[in-house]
Design a protein around this motif. Structure first.
Motif, PDB file in Angstrom:
ATOM      1  N   LEU A 132       0.819  -1.204   0.000  1.00  0.00           N
ATOM      2  CA  LEU A 132       0.000   0.000   0.000  1.00  0.00           C
ATOM      3  C   LEU A 132       0.857   1.260   0.000  1.00  0.00           C
ATOM      4  CD1 LEU A 132      -2.784   1.192   0.017  1.00  0.00           C
ATOM      5  CD2 LEU A 132      -2.860   0.943   2.501  1.00  0.00           C
ATOM      6  N   GLU A 133       1.962   1.210   0.719  1.00  0.00           N
ATOM      7  CA  GLU A 133       2.880   2.348   0.718  1.00  0.00           C
ATOM      8  C   GLU A 133       3.400   2.619  -0.695  1.00  0.00           C
ATOM      9  OE1 GLU A 133       5.923   3.058   3.981  1.00  0.00           O
ATOM     10  OE2 GLU A 133       7.242   2.476   2.325  1.00  0.00           O
ATOM     11  N   GLU A 134       3.784   1.550  -1.399  1.00  0.00           N
ATOM     12  CA  GLU A 134       4.260   1.712  -2.769  1.00  0.00           C
ATOM     13  C   GLU A 134       3.146   2.220  -3.672  1.00  0.00           C
ATOM     14  OE1 GLU A 134       6.348  -0.841  -6.413  1.00  0.00           O
ATOM     15  OE2 GLU A 134       5.935  -1.823  -4.490  1.00  0.00           O
ATOM     16  N   TRP A 135       1.947   1.681  -3.514  1.00  0.00           N
ATOM     17  CA  TRP A 135       0.815   2.103  -4.342  1.00  0.00           C
ATOM     18  C   TRP A 135       0.542   3.583  -4.189  1.00  0.00           C
ATOM     19  CZ3 TRP A 135      -3.934   4.348  -4.302  1.00  0.00           C
ATOM     20  CH2 TRP A 135      -4.805   4.056  -5.355  1.00  0.00           C
ATOM     21  N   GLN A 136       0.548   4.058  -2.953  1.00  0.00           N
ATOM     22  CA  GLN A 136       0.282   5.477  -2.708  1.00  0.00           C
ATOM     23  C   GLN A 136       1.337   6.363  -3.365  1.00  0.00           C
ATOM     24  OE1 GLN A 136      -2.108   7.298  -1.125  1.00  0.00           O
ATOM     25  NE2 GLN A 136      -3.373   5.470  -0.992  1.00  0.00           N
ATOM     26  N   ALA A 137       2.597   5.966  -3.254  1.00  0.00           N
ATOM     27  CA  ALA A 137       3.664   6.761  -3.876  1.00  0.00           C
ATOM     28  C   ALA A 137       3.545   6.745  -5.395  1.00  0.00           C
ATOM     29  CB  ALA A 137       5.027   6.228  -3.444  1.00  0.00           C
ATOM     30  N   LEU A 138       3.132   5.602  -5.941  1.00  0.00           N
ATOM     31  CA  LEU A 138       3.008   5.504  -7.393  1.00  0.00           C
ATOM     32  C   LEU A 138       1.869   6.348  -7.943  1.00  0.00           C
ATOM     33  CD1 LEU A 138       3.761   1.730  -8.107  1.00  0.00           C
ATOM     34  CD2 LEU A 138       5.222   3.715  -8.552  1.00  0.00           C
TER      35      LEU A 138
ATOM     36  N   GLN B  59       3.603   1.872 -17.485  1.00  0.00           N
ATOM     37  CA  GLN B  59       4.328   0.959 -16.612  1.00  0.00           C
ATOM     38  C   GLN B  59       3.882   1.108 -15.157  1.00  0.00           C
ATOM     39  OE1 GLN B  59       8.535   1.494 -17.169  1.00  0.00           O
ATOM     40  NE2 GLN B  59       8.498   0.852 -19.308  1.00  0.00           N
ATOM     41  N   VAL B  60       3.680   2.354 -14.734  1.00  0.00           N
ATOM     42  CA  VAL B  60       3.218   2.599 -13.371  1.00  0.00           C
ATOM     43  C   VAL B  60       1.818   2.043 -13.173  1.00  0.00           C
ATOM     44  CG1 VAL B  60       2.515   4.408 -11.751  1.00  0.00           C
ATOM     45  CG2 VAL B  60       4.695   4.592 -12.952  1.00  0.00           C
ATOM     46  N   VAL B  61       0.947   2.246 -14.138  1.00  0.00           N
ATOM     47  CA  VAL B  61      -0.413   1.718 -14.046  1.00  0.00           C
ATOM     48  C   VAL B  61      -0.385   0.201 -13.930  1.00  0.00           C
ATOM     49  CG1 VAL B  61      -2.582   1.420 -15.303  1.00  0.00           C
ATOM     50  CG2 VAL B  61      -1.475   3.669 -15.230  1.00  0.00           C
ATOM     51  N   ASP B  62       0.452  -0.459 -14.713  1.00  0.00           N
ATOM     52  CA  ASP B  62       0.563  -1.923 -14.648  1.00  0.00           C
ATOM     53  C   ASP B  62       1.049  -2.363 -13.267  1.00  0.00           C
ATOM     54  OD1 ASP B  62      -0.298  -2.237 -17.236  1.00  0.00           O
ATOM     55  OD2 ASP B  62       1.717  -2.408 -18.092  1.00  0.00           O
ATOM     56  N   ARG B  63       2.032  -1.664 -12.736  1.00  0.00           N
ATOM     57  CA  ARG B  63       2.545  -2.012 -11.406  1.00  0.00           C
ATOM     58  C   ARG B  63       1.474  -1.802 -10.345  1.00  0.00           C
ATOM     59  NH1 ARG B  63       5.188  -5.308  -8.229  1.00  0.00           N
ATOM     60  NH2 ARG B  63       5.915  -4.288  -6.312  1.00  0.00           N
TER      61      ARG B  63
ATOM     62  N   ASP C 214      -2.610  -3.792  -6.448  1.00  0.00           N
ATOM     63  CA  ASP C 214      -4.016  -3.876  -6.052  1.00  0.00           C
ATOM     64  C   ASP C 214      -4.353  -5.257  -5.499  1.00  0.00           C
ATOM     65  OD1 ASP C 214      -4.835  -1.289  -6.625  1.00  0.00           O
ATOM     66  OD2 ASP C 214      -5.325  -1.751  -8.713  1.00  0.00           O
ATOM     67  N   ALA C 215      -3.850  -6.276  -6.176  1.00  0.00           N
ATOM     68  CA  ALA C 215      -4.135  -7.646  -5.741  1.00  0.00           C
ATOM     69  C   ALA C 215      -3.497  -7.938  -4.388  1.00  0.00           C
ATOM     70  CB  ALA C 215      -3.632  -8.631  -6.792  1.00  0.00           C
TER      71      ALA C 215
ATOM     72  N   ILE D 177      -2.776  -5.643  -2.059  1.00  0.00           N
ATOM     73  CA  ILE D 177      -3.438  -4.816  -1.052  1.00  0.00           C
ATOM     74  C   ILE D 177      -4.764  -5.432  -0.635  1.00  0.00           C
ATOM     75  CG2 ILE D 177      -4.532  -2.561  -0.680  1.00  0.00           C
ATOM     76  CD1 ILE D 177      -2.350  -1.412  -2.557  1.00  0.00           C
ATOM     77  N   ALA D 178      -5.446  -6.056  -1.584  1.00  0.00           N
ATOM     78  CA  ALA D 178      -6.747  -6.670  -1.282  1.00  0.00           C
ATOM     79  C   ALA D 178      -6.635  -7.760  -0.228  1.00  0.00           C
ATOM     80  CB  ALA D 178      -7.358  -7.239  -2.555  1.00  0.00           C
ATOM     81  N   LYS D 179      -5.439  -8.328  -0.068  1.00  0.00           N
ATOM     82  CA  LYS D 179      -5.233  -9.385   0.921  1.00  0.00           C
ATOM     83  C   LYS D 179      -4.850  -8.836   2.293  1.00  0.00           C
ATOM     84  CE  LYS D 179      -3.599 -12.519  -2.709  1.00  0.00           C
ATOM     85  NZ  LYS D 179      -2.452 -13.328  -3.197  1.00  0.00           N
ATOM     86  N   MET D 180      -4.611  -7.530   2.385  1.00  0.00           N
ATOM     87  CA  MET D 180      -4.230  -6.928   3.651  1.00  0.00           C
ATOM     88  C   MET D 180      -5.459  -6.732   4.538  1.00  0.00           C
ATOM     89  SD  MET D 180      -1.592  -4.016   2.180  1.00  0.00           S
ATOM     90  CE  MET D 180      -1.413  -3.245   3.801  1.00  0.00           C
TER      91      MET D 180
END
Length: 227
Positions: free
Chosen positions: A172-178, A196-200, A205-206, A208-211
């Motif tokens: 989630l930390e990486e997602w927010q920065a991206l 590339q960022v959207v793909d990452r 997302d997958a 984070i859904a498990k958190m």
């Protein structure tokens, strides 16, 4: 005890703790004999390691007192009113320069409360002390984008943030920065990097859904300043 009195006690305790530990570190340094070998050198290294542990512990204690105040009393208030946290944050980063969380929001608070030079200086200090922290690279890119309005500089920071060897404490930390990198690349017209960022982010997302939901909410609260 009133809220003001509690704040004064907290700051005073932080000052005493910092002075004692920093003075103890200096005293230990002065007692270590010249040269890498010998009992004195070993004792000096042991003492410095012990003091380092105390400093890290002291920083955590101060932060654990501050974090609930931010979420419970100041979370929904304008950032200009959150300067109450600055004395404690200053102590935290002096005791433990690798305490990444303390560097994250503080520069923005300083900038928005009229202390821009101090805010930018603190942001750069956080990066110098934590050169592999993706969270701090992301926050610095965000400052460049939303405060300085310099998407080209923000894009350069986003490039560093996406390099190998960068540390993330959670998906989630990486997602927010991206999200910052995504918007930055879009603004400067770097379509390939944007995709590339959207793909990452889709991969993240997958994960984070498990958190646990509580962890997701808490982390989102901590990583949405200025948006």
């Amino acid at each position: 005890m009133t809220a003001t009195s509690k704040k004064i006690v907290l700051v005073a305790t932080a000052v005493v703790l910092a002075v004692v530990l920093l003075a103890g570190q200096a005293a230990t340094d002065s007692l270590v004999p010249v040269g890498p070998n010998g009992t004195g050198a070993s004792l000096g290294r042991t003492s410095m390691a012990f003091l380092g542990g105390l400093r890290t512990f002291g920083a955590a204690v101060l932060w654990n007192r501050l974090d609930p105040q931010f979420h419970e009393y100041y979370g929904g208030k304008p950032v200009e009113l959150q300067t109450f946290m600055m004395p404690t944050i200053w102590m935290v980063v002096k005791l433990d320069p690798q305490f990444v969380q303390a560097y994250y929001l503080a520069p923005y608070v300083l900038i928005k409360s009229g202390h821009a030079d101090e805010g930018w200086s603190l942001a750069r200090e956080g990066l110098r002390n934590n050169p592999r922290s993706g969270q701090l690279m992301g926050s610095y890119a965000q400052l460049l984008l939303i405060v300085r309005r310099d998407p080209k500089a923000a894009a350069r920071e986003a490039d560093l943030m996406r390099a190998q060897g960068v540390y993330w404490s959670s998906p989630l930390e990486e997602w927010q920065a991206l999200t910052v990198a995504r918007e930055t690349y879009k603004l400067v017209g770097r379509q390939a990097d944007y995709l590339q960022v959207v793909d990452r982010m889709r991969v993240l997302d997958a994960l984070i859904a498990k958190m646990p939901q509580s962890t997701q909410t808490e982390h989102l609260d901590d990583t949405n300043y200025g948006r």
